[in-house]
Design a protein around this motif. Structure first.
Motif, PDB file in Angstrom:
ATOM      1  N   GLY A  93       0.792  -1.232   0.000  1.00 51.00           N
ATOM      2  CA  GLY A  93       0.000   0.000   0.000  1.00 51.00           C
ATOM      3  C   GLY A  93       0.818   1.273   0.000  1.00 51.00           C
ATOM      4  N   GLY A  95       2.698   2.353  -2.481  1.00 49.57           N
ATOM      5  CA  GLY A  95       2.607   3.006  -3.805  1.00 49.57           C
ATOM      6  C   GLY A  95       3.555   2.450  -4.853  1.00 49.57           C
ATOM      7  N   LYS A  96       3.999   1.195  -4.667  1.00 47.38           N
ATOM      8  CA  LYS A  96       4.938   0.611  -5.617  1.00 47.38           C
ATOM      9  C   LYS A  96       4.306   0.447  -6.998  1.00 47.38           C
ATOM     10  N   SER A  97       3.086  -0.095  -7.010  1.00 44.30           N
ATOM     11  CA  SER A  97       2.424  -0.312  -8.294  1.00 44.30           C
ATOM     12  C   SER A  97       2.141   1.020  -8.974  1.00 44.30           C
ATOM     13  N   THR A  98       1.777   2.010  -8.181  1.00 37.38           N
ATOM     14  CA  THR A  98       1.498   3.339  -8.734  1.00 37.38           C
ATOM     15  C   THR A  98       2.761   3.927  -9.354  1.00 37.38           C
ATOM     16  N   ARG A 130      -6.716   1.934 -11.521  1.00 36.27           N
ATOM     17  CA  ARG A 130      -5.610   2.761 -11.046  1.00 36.27           C
ATOM     18  C   ARG A 130      -5.137   3.700 -12.154  1.00 36.27           C
ATOM     19  N   ALA A 263      -0.594  11.960  -4.055  1.00 30.99           N
ATOM     20  CA  ALA A 263      -1.709  12.894  -4.181  1.00 30.99           C
ATOM     21  C   ALA A 263      -2.932  12.163  -4.729  1.00 30.99           C
ATOM     22  N   GLY A 266      -2.105  10.276  -8.122  1.00 31.64           N
ATOM     23  CA  GLY A 266      -0.834   9.577  -8.200  1.00 31.64           C
ATOM     24  C   GLY A 266       0.305  10.293  -7.497  1.00 31.64           C
TER      25      GLY A 266
HETATM   26  P1  TYD Z   1      -0.314   0.945  -4.608  1.00 37.22           P
HETATM   27  O1  TYD Z   1       0.487   1.470  -5.729  1.00 37.22           O
HETATM   28  O2  TYD Z   1      -1.403  -0.020  -4.925  1.00 37.22           O
HETATM   29  O3  TYD Z   1       0.622   0.315  -3.495  1.00 37.22           O
HETATM   30  P2  TYD Z   1       1.497  -1.025  -3.507  1.00 37.22           P
HETATM   31  O4  TYD Z   1       1.590  -1.504  -4.897  1.00 37.22           O
HETATM   32  O5  TYD Z   1       2.818  -0.596  -2.930  1.00 37.22           O
HETATM   33  O6  TYD Z   1       0.802  -1.970  -2.611  1.00 37.22           O
HETATM   34  O7  TYD Z   1      -0.886   2.234  -3.859  1.00 37.22           O
HETATM   35  C1  TYD Z   1      -1.921   2.080  -2.973  1.00 37.22           C
HETATM   36  C2  TYD Z   1      -2.201   3.302  -2.127  1.00 37.22           C
HETATM   37  O8  TYD Z   1      -1.997   4.547  -2.761  1.00 37.22           O
HETATM   38  C3  TYD Z   1      -3.650   3.227  -1.781  1.00 37.22           C
HETATM   39  O9  TYD Z   1      -3.769   3.301  -0.367  1.00 37.22           O
HETATM   40  C4  TYD Z   1      -4.284   4.393  -2.461  1.00 37.22           C
HETATM   41  C5  TYD Z   1      -3.150   5.343  -2.676  1.00 37.22           C
HETATM   42  N1  TYD Z   1      -3.295   6.125  -3.926  1.00 37.22           N
HETATM   43  C6  TYD Z   1      -3.480   7.502  -3.863  1.00 37.22           C
HETATM   44  O10 TYD Z   1      -3.563   8.102  -2.793  1.00 37.22           O
HETATM   45  N2  TYD Z   1      -3.574   8.219  -5.040  1.00 37.22           N
HETATM   46  C7  TYD Z   1      -3.502   7.621  -6.258  1.00 37.22           C
HETATM   47  O11 TYD Z   1      -3.595   8.300  -7.275  1.00 37.22           O
HETATM   48  C8  TYD Z   1      -3.337   6.198  -6.294  1.00 37.22           C
HETATM   49  C9  TYD Z   1      -3.253   5.475  -7.598  1.00 37.22           C
HETATM   50  C10 TYD Z   1      -3.212   5.493  -5.119  1.00 37.22           C
END
Ligand code: TYD
Ligand code: MG
Length: 453
Positions: A93, A95-98, A130, A263, A266
């Motif tokens: 959570g 933000g790695k995927s983001t 996403r 934000a 993203g």
């Molecule tokens: P994510 O990239 O799914 O994390 P990971 O891959 O590391 O598990 O990011 C998830 C968190 O980011 C989630 O709690 C929602 C938040 N988020 C935002 O606040 N703004 C955004 O634009 C996006 C895409 C995610």
């Protein structure tokens, strides 16, 4: 056919034993052994190459791909090196995927080839949601929901992407091993497979890795040795900013950090982290001061806070957040013995504001001054920054990159710096900021609090 060998591997450090063990002799974890079958590979064959004299080796152009995110490019050492394998670790959570979706968008923008985003964790619809949130509409990001490494590599061979993302490495598996995805053997085998593919084709790959409660990449400490670059994405759940830290980089400096803010749409780059970390600072309070820490090639100003209060239990508590606990204990001992300040009946809490972690000793002097400031209930001037290493005899030792730190302080609007005398002597040509050099903690205390104690 060679006989399959049965071995047991520790899932937290990769230690291999021929029989099951209750406790790992290497990392001391309990009940961490899992059975893994390994197929002996026979002698490795491959093309036999003649050695090349060092002066005949060609370096190539040093070309790097840009991700369009300058903070990420800098942490990578100036962009993505073709054929490199980059591990991105972090809490769930964070933000790695983001980050990687945004990076892949930036990367594919600049060229005609598409990128391959393999998600073994989320459905394609989840990724689409996403991407929509991030405002990414691209035909050049190919999504694949797949957990088999062989299939991933086959598809990669077919579409020839400009980069591959594996989200996450713990969920892919190879048929070569019967053990479950996420086990040390699987992670190692899958990463080696991708590494071999990347090195052969020049396609860089990003592996996303989960982090355990202890903060290590789950399972694969083994993995850190295989890949070229290891990045950690850190941050506080309660805060919006995130720090991307490089801990290993074959193509750039380590300890480099990139700062982002999560934000609504993203991750946004933070180009001036000092201003961000100091934005909520209160003025005129005791127990707080600012230090300059150099992270990689960039100075960052952070606020250090200390709270000293009489202990309610027999044992005084010493708690440090964002800085090494042992370092704080050492500084408390120096305060007591050299500074003559009794802290034996006091709880001491030290915190680096903003969730940043300081790893270099240059914050010593600042930590010590904030502890004294809280104890004496006298504030340290708001327009001053403090840095310097403190030795066990109370001497203040010089640190590297002093000019860089002072210039950063000047840029943010500070008017004076308290630094080691050893550094002050060598500084030339910095004007408009008062530079005070101190040789030991007594001089520092006198300068800061204007008394001899
Ligand atoms: P994510 O990239 O799914 O994390 P990971 O891959 O590391 O598990 O990011 C998830 C968190 O980011 C989630 O709690 C929602 C938040 N988020 C935002 O606040 N703004 C955004 O634009 C996006 C895409 C995610
Ligand atoms: Mg994810």
């Amino acid at each position: 056919m060679a006989k399959t060998k049965l071995t047991f591997q520790c899932q937290s450090c990769g230690y291999v034993s021929p029989k099951w063990l209750g406790k790992c002799p290497d990392c001391d974890s309990w009940n961490s052994f899992i059975e893994e079958r390994v197929q002996p590979r026979g002698l490795r064959s491959g093309s036999v190459q003649d050695p090349i004299p060092l002066d005949k080796v060609e370096i190539g152009e040093g070309f790097r791909y840009s991700t369009g995110i300058s903070e990420l490019d800098r942490v990578l050492g100036g962009g993505i090196v073709p054929g490199s394998v980059i591990l991105v670790g972090g809490d769930p959570g964070i933000g790695k995927s983001t980050l990687l979706l945004q990076a892949m968008h930036g990367l594919s923008n600049g060229q005609d080839r598409s990128v391959l985003y393999v998600s073994a964790e989320e459905s394609l619809a989840q990724i689409k949601v996403r991407a929509k949130r991030l405002g990414i509409e691209s035909s050049k990001i190919e999504l694949l929901s797949e957990t088999s490494l062989e299939n991933v590599i086959n598809i990669a061979k077919k579409i020839e992407p400009s980069a591959i993302v594996i989200d996450s490495i713990q969920t892919v598996y190879t048929d070569a091993l019967p053990s479950a995805p996420g086990s040390v053997g699987q992670i190692r085998e899958c990463s080696s497979g991708l590494m071999a593919f990347s090195k052969k084709t020049g396609v860089p790959s990003f592996l996303i890795g989960h982090v355990t409660k202890e903060g290590a990449l789950a399972g694969p400490r083994v993995l850190e040795h295989i890949v070229d670059t290891v990045l950690y994405f850190e941050g506080d759940r309660g805060h919006t900013y995130r720090v991307l830290r490089s801990v290993k980089n074959r193509f750039g400096s380590t300890n480099e950090i990139g700062v982002f803010e999560m934000a609504e749409k993203g991750l946004e780059e933070v180009n001036n982290p000092s201003a961000l970390f100091l934005s909520e600072r209160h003025e005129n309070i005791s127990g707080s001061s600012v230090t300059a820490s150099v992270e990689g090639t960039r100075p960052v100003l952070v606020e250090v806070q200390s709270l000293v209060s009489p202990t309610s239990f027999g044992m005084p508590r010493r708690t440090a957040l964002g800085i090494d606990q042992n370092r704080v204990s050492l500084l408390i001992a120096v305060c007591e013995k050299i500074g003559g300040v009794p802290l034996g009946t006091m709880d001491v809490f030290v915190n680096v504001v903003g969730g940043l972690r300081i790893v270099e000793p240059s914050a010593d002097l600042c930590v010590l001054m904030t502890i004294l400031s809280s104890l004496k209930e006298k504030n340290i001037k708001d327009d001053m920054i403090v840095f310097g290493e403190v030795g066990l005899t109370g001497e203040v030792r010089s640190v590297a990159n002093a000019e860089m730190r002072i210039n950063e302080a000047k840029k943010i609007g500070f008017r004076r710096v308290l630094i080691p005398e050893g550094n002050r002597k060598n500084i030339k040509g910095i004007t408009d900021i008062e530079i005070i050099g101190v040789r030991d903690i007594h001089e520092a205390i006198e300068t800061v609090f204007n008394d001899r104690s």
